[in-house]
Design a protein around this motif. Structure first.
Motif, PDB file in Angstrom:
ATOM      1  N   ALA A  94       0.831  -1.213   0.000  1.00 55.47           N
ATOM      2  CA  ALA A  94       0.000   0.000   0.000  1.00 55.47           C
ATOM      3  C   ALA A  94       0.860   1.255   0.000  1.00 55.47           C
ATOM      4  CB  ALA A  94      -0.941   0.004   1.205  1.00 55.47           C
ATOM      5  N   PHE A  95       2.039   1.161   0.605  1.00 56.83           N
ATOM      6  CA  PHE A  95       2.969   2.290   0.647  1.00 56.83           C
ATOM      7  C   PHE A  95       4.352   1.741   0.957  1.00 56.83           C
ATOM      8  CE2 PHE A  95       0.618   1.898   4.640  1.00 56.83           C
ATOM      9  CZ  PHE A  95       1.631   1.609   5.534  1.00 56.83           C
ATOM     10  N   THR A  96       5.355   2.568   0.846  1.00 57.22           N
ATOM     11  CA  THR A  96       6.727   2.140   1.134  1.00 57.22           C
ATOM     12  C   THR A  96       6.831   1.658   2.584  1.00 57.22           C
ATOM     13  OG1 THR A  96       7.575   3.782  -0.424  1.00 57.22           O
ATOM     14  CG2 THR A  96       9.136   2.852   1.164  1.00 57.22           C
ATOM     15  N   GLY A  97       7.308   0.463   2.753  1.00 58.56           N
ATOM     16  CA  GLY A  97       7.428  -0.094   4.098  1.00 58.56           C
ATOM     17  C   GLY A  97       6.306  -1.054   4.453  1.00 58.56           C
ATOM     18  N   ALA A  98       5.252  -1.100   3.640  1.00 55.77           N
ATOM     19  CA  ALA A  98       4.141  -2.025   3.908  1.00 55.77           C
ATOM     20  C   ALA A  98       4.499  -3.380   3.306  1.00 55.77           C
ATOM     21  CB  ALA A  98       2.849  -1.484   3.315  1.00 55.77           C
ATOM     22  N   VAL A  99       5.290  -4.166   4.038  1.00 55.50           N
ATOM     23  CA  VAL A  99       5.821  -5.428   3.507  1.00 55.50           C
ATOM     24  C   VAL A  99       4.864  -6.598   3.727  1.00 55.50           C
ATOM     25  CG1 VAL A  99       8.207  -4.691   3.751  1.00 55.50           C
ATOM     26  CG2 VAL A  99       7.078  -5.825   5.677  1.00 55.50           C
ATOM     27  N   LYS A 100       3.813  -6.367   4.513  1.00 58.30           N
ATOM     28  CA  LYS A 100       2.805  -7.410   4.703  1.00 58.30           C
ATOM     29  C   LYS A 100       1.500  -6.756   5.149  1.00 58.30           C
ATOM     30  CE  LYS A 100       4.136  -8.355   9.505  1.00 58.30           C
ATOM     31  NZ  LYS A 100       4.523  -9.404  10.479  1.00 58.30           N
ATOM     32  N   ASP A 101       0.416  -7.511   5.042  1.00 58.60           N
ATOM     33  CA  ASP A 101      -0.881  -7.004   5.473  1.00 58.60           C
ATOM     34  C   ASP A 101      -0.866  -6.757   6.983  1.00 58.60           C
ATOM     35  OD1 ASP A 101      -1.545  -7.453   2.894  1.00 58.60           O
ATOM     36  OD2 ASP A 101      -3.069  -8.983   3.274  1.00 58.60           O
ATOM     37  N   LYS A 102      -1.574  -5.724   7.409  1.00 59.38           N
ATOM     38  CA  LYS A 102      -1.671  -5.423   8.848  1.00 59.38           C
ATOM     39  C   LYS A 102      -3.110  -5.077   9.191  1.00 59.38           C
ATOM     40  CE  LYS A 102       0.053  -2.358  12.501  1.00 59.38           C
ATOM     41  NZ  LYS A 102      -1.296  -1.971  12.972  1.00 59.38           N
ATOM     42  N   GLN A 103      -3.631  -5.743  10.213  1.00 60.47           N
ATOM     43  CA  GLN A 103      -4.981  -5.440  10.688  1.00 60.47           C
ATOM     44  C   GLN A 103      -4.999  -4.084  11.387  1.00 60.47           C
ATOM     45  OE1 GLN A 103      -6.532  -8.471  13.286  1.00 60.47           O
ATOM     46  NE2 GLN A 103      -7.346  -9.673  11.584  1.00 60.47           N
ATOM     47  N   GLY A 104      -6.107  -3.361  11.205  1.00 62.45           N
ATOM     48  CA  GLY A 104      -6.298  -2.117  11.923  1.00 62.45           C
ATOM     49  C   GLY A 104      -7.063  -2.340  13.210  1.00 62.45           C
ATOM     50  N   VAL A 105      -7.222  -1.284  13.973  1.00 62.38           N
ATOM     51  CA  VAL A 105      -7.902  -1.356  15.268  1.00 62.38           C
ATOM     52  C   VAL A 105      -9.334  -1.859  15.114  1.00 62.38           C
ATOM     53  CG1 VAL A 105      -8.846   0.076  17.116  1.00 62.38           C
ATOM     54  CG2 VAL A 105      -6.468   0.371  16.415  1.00 62.38           C
ATOM     55  N   PHE A 106     -10.046  -1.392  14.102  1.00 58.45           N
ATOM     56  CA  PHE A 106     -11.444  -1.798  13.935  1.00 58.45           C
ATOM     57  C   PHE A 106     -11.573  -3.292  13.688  1.00 58.45           C
ATOM     58  CE2 PHE A 106     -12.493   2.609  13.855  1.00 58.45           C
ATOM     59  CZ  PHE A 106     -13.862   2.696  14.075  1.00 58.45           C
ATOM     60  N   GLU A 107     -10.669  -3.854  12.889  1.00 60.53           N
ATOM     61  CA  GLU A 107     -10.736  -5.289  12.623  1.00 60.53           C
ATOM     62  C   GLU A 107     -10.297  -6.096  13.841  1.00 60.53           C
ATOM     63  OE1 GLU A 107      -9.349  -8.492   9.169  1.00 60.53           O
ATOM     64  OE2 GLU A 107      -8.671  -6.397   9.082  1.00 60.53           O
ATOM     65  N   THR A 108      -9.260  -5.636  14.533  1.00 63.08           N
ATOM     66  CA  THR A 108      -8.767  -6.338  15.722  1.00 63.08           C
ATOM     67  C   THR A 108      -9.804  -6.341  16.831  1.00 63.08           C
ATOM     68  OG1 THR A 108      -6.522  -5.592  15.174  1.00 63.08           O
ATOM     69  CG2 THR A 108      -6.881  -6.444  17.398  1.00 63.08           C
ATOM     70  N   ALA A 109     -10.584  -5.246  16.921  1.00 67.03           N
ATOM     71  CA  ALA A 109     -11.573  -5.112  17.998  1.00 67.03           C
ATOM     72  C   ALA A 109     -12.931  -5.695  17.630  1.00 67.03           C
ATOM     73  CB  ALA A 109     -11.733  -3.638  18.354  1.00 67.03           C
ATOM     74  N   ASP A 110     -13.000  -6.476  16.556  1.00 63.09           N
ATOM     75  CA  ASP A 110     -14.286  -7.024  16.097  1.00 63.09           C
ATOM     76  C   ASP A 110     -15.035  -7.692  17.252  1.00 63.09           C
ATOM     77  OD1 ASP A 110     -16.272  -7.607  14.269  1.00 63.09           O
ATOM     78  OD2 ASP A 110     -15.347  -9.489  13.640  1.00 63.09           O
ATOM     79  N   GLY A 111     -16.261  -7.264  17.467  1.00 64.13           N
ATOM     80  CA  GLY A 111     -17.066  -7.774  18.576  1.00 64.13           C
ATOM     81  C   GLY A 111     -16.912  -6.973  19.845  1.00 64.13           C
ATOM     82  N   GLY A 112     -15.933  -6.080  19.874  1.00 67.73           N
ATOM     83  CA  GLY A 112     -15.667  -5.289  21.076  1.00 67.73           C
ATOM     84  C   GLY A 112     -15.930  -3.809  20.888  1.00 67.73           C
ATOM     85  N   THR A 113     -15.062  -2.998  21.486  1.00 68.98           N
ATOM     86  CA  THR A 113     -15.256  -1.550  21.517  1.00 68.98           C
ATOM     87  C   THR A 113     -13.993  -0.838  21.072  1.00 68.98           C
ATOM     88  OG1 THR A 113     -16.778  -1.774  23.396  1.00 68.98           O
ATOM     89  CG2 THR A 113     -15.869   0.423  22.991  1.00 68.98           C
ATOM     90  N   VAL A 114     -14.165   0.193  20.247  1.00 69.29           N
ATOM     91  CA  VAL A 114     -13.072   1.088  19.886  1.00 69.29           C
ATOM     92  C   VAL A 114     -13.342   2.436  20.542  1.00 69.29           C
ATOM     93  CG1 VAL A 114     -11.965   2.380  18.025  1.00 69.29           C
ATOM     94  CG2 VAL A 114     -12.504  -0.033  17.708  1.00 69.29           C
ATOM     95  N   PHE A 115     -12.349   2.932  21.281  1.00 67.79           N
ATOM     96  CA  PHE A 115     -12.471   4.235  21.945  1.00 67.79           C
ATOM     97  C   PHE A 115     -11.647   5.251  21.177  1.00 67.79           C
ATOM     98  CE2 PHE A 115     -10.718   7.130  25.359  1.00 67.79           C
ATOM     99  CZ  PHE A 115     -11.859   7.925  25.424  1.00 67.79           C
ATOM    100  N   LEU A 116     -12.309   6.201  20.560  1.00 64.88           N
ATOM    101  CA  LEU A 116     -11.646   7.239  19.778  1.00 64.88           C
ATOM    102  C   LEU A 116     -11.527   8.501  20.619  1.00 64.88           C
ATOM    103  CD1 LEU A 116     -13.484   6.692  16.363  1.00 64.88           C
ATOM    104  CD2 LEU A 116     -11.270   5.751  17.108  1.00 64.88           C
ATOM    105  N   ASP A 117     -10.367   8.671  21.238  1.00 61.10           N
ATOM    106  CA  ASP A 117     -10.133   9.836  22.075  1.00 61.10           C
ATOM    107  C   ASP A 117      -9.711  11.026  21.208  1.00 61.10           C
ATOM    108  OD1 ASP A 117     -10.016  11.312  24.379  1.00 61.10           O
ATOM    109  OD2 ASP A 117      -8.094  10.489  25.060  1.00 61.10           O
ATOM    110  N   GLU A 118     -10.076  12.231  21.651  1.00 58.54           N
ATOM    111  CA  GLU A 118      -9.771  13.462  20.908  1.00 58.54           C
ATOM    112  C   GLU A 118     -10.321  13.388  19.483  1.00 58.54           C
ATOM    113  OE1 GLU A 118      -8.869  15.722  22.684  1.00 58.54           O
ATOM    114  OE2 GLU A 118      -7.824  14.810  24.374  1.00 58.54           O
ATOM    115  N   ILE A 119     -11.581  12.985  19.370  1.00 61.85           N
ATOM    116  CA  ILE A 119     -12.212  12.817  18.063  1.00 61.85           C
ATOM    117  C   ILE A 119     -12.318  14.143  17.317  1.00 61.85           C
ATOM    118  CG2 ILE A 119     -14.572  13.121  18.940  1.00 61.85           C
ATOM    119  CD1 ILE A 119     -13.489  10.614  16.233  1.00 61.85           C
ATOM    120  N   GLY A 120     -12.313  15.256  18.026  1.00 63.96           N
ATOM    121  CA  GLY A 120     -12.424  16.568  17.393  1.00 63.96           C
ATOM    122  C   GLY A 120     -11.204  16.965  16.598  1.00 63.96           C
TER     123      GLY A 120
END
Length: 325
Positions: A94-120
């Motif tokens: 996807a970009f320089t340095g992306a040598v393998k797929d990486k899960q994001g927070v939303f996928e890792t937290a599937d079934g749980g909760t994501v807390f987005l602090d300082e959303i503003g």
């Protein structure tokens, strides 16, 4: 081991750890209890240091999602590109340095909760991306052409005025209304000074145990200073002060000598009451009493101590001067 860890987390972030018995905090507890098991997004508002993440964790660890991950993200700490990768992941190349797929927070937290602090603080483009995720529950990793379905409950928080940002077009109105399904406002510590004693005792137990210090309480004079101070840093500042005092104290109770100078001198200066519109001594006296009551959070016992009169005399003066207290 997993069950033990989850049990410990639930205990750590139970309602008992969101300390306070003021009316404002009781309303917070009631709201948490009502919304904890819903899928609705929650927006936590409050000044820095009021304990927004603690409330978010209490919502998660007392909900049906408690066995799944709780993942916090500080939106103000990352650039737009890094935040997007952190939230939604990326694919190899996807970009320089992306040598393998990486899960994001939303996928890792599937079934749980994501807390987005300082959303503003998120950028307009990411606001649009987040809105789409909230609307359809699908994420698109950076560099990918496909979407993934996730089941995530979003709790967001900010110390900024989102309505003002919305009016100035710095924050999307549709995202604001999507996040603000349930709103929880955390009061500043200055607004709930009656909770200072309980909070201070809570932190004293924590840090005396951590540092193996046999400190069992706080002297009355030290507590008066804590309650007179304005706490611009809110609960976080109080916690830091108690941790410092625990480390420095050599007696069996926290004494004024172990408190920072700014806290020790909080009782030295009477509140300013001068107003050019005041005409009589009675008006000055009324204004002074009002200021003292405000500084003590309406606690008449503490106010009478500061004023140097007994509670009965203070009550009579409040009645005679028609002070709403």
């Amino acid at each position: 081991d997993n069950r033990l860890l989850r049990s410990q987390l639930r205990k750590k972030y139970s309602y008992d750890n969101v300390v306070g018995n003021s009316e404002a905090m009781i309303e917070v507890y009631k709201t948490i209890d009502k919304v904890k098991d819903s899928k609705a997004t929650v927006l936590i508002l409050g000044e820095t240091g009021t304990g927004k993440e603690l409330v978010a964790r209490a919502i998660h660890y007392n909900s049906a999602r408690s066995e799944k991950p709780f993942l916090p993200v500080n939106c103000a700490a990352l650039t737009e590109s890094l935040l997007e990768s952190e939230l939604f992941g990326y694919v190899k190349g996807a970009f320089t340095g992306a040598v393998k797929d990486k899960q994001g927070v939303f996928e890792t937290a599937d079934g749980g909760t994501v807390f987005l602090d300082e959303i503003g603080d998120i950028s307009p483009r990411l606001q649009q991306v987040l809105l789409r995720v909230l609307d359809n529950g699908e994420i698109q990793p950076v560099g990918s052409t496909s979407r993934k379905k996730v089941d995530v409950r979003v709790v967001a928080a900010t110390n900024r005025n989102l309505e003002e940002l919305m009016r100035s077009s710095a924050f999307r109105a549709d995202l604001y209304y999507r996040l603000n399904v349930i709103s929880i406002r955390l009061p500043s510590l200055a607004e709930r000074k009656e909770d200072i004693a309980a909070l201070a005792s809570h932190f004293l137990r924590k840090y005396s145990a951590e540092n193996n210090k046999p400190i069992t309480g706080i002297t009355k004079e030290a507590l008066r200073m804590l309650e007179a101070y304005d706490w611009p840093g809110n609960v976080r500042e109080l916690e830091n002060v108690i941790e410092r005092a625990t480390l420095l104290e050599i007696a069996s109770e926290i004494t004024p000598e172990s408190l920072p100078e700014k806290v020790r001198t909080s009782l030295d200066s009477p509140p300013a009451v001068f107003d050019e519109d005041l005409k009589t001594l009675e008006e000055v006296g009324k204004a002074y009493i009002i200021k003292v009551l405000e500084k003590t959070g309406g606690n008449k016992a503490k106010a009478s101590d500061i004023l140097g009169i007994n509670r009965t005399s203070l009550w009579r003066m409040i009645q005679r001067l028609k002070i709403v207290a």
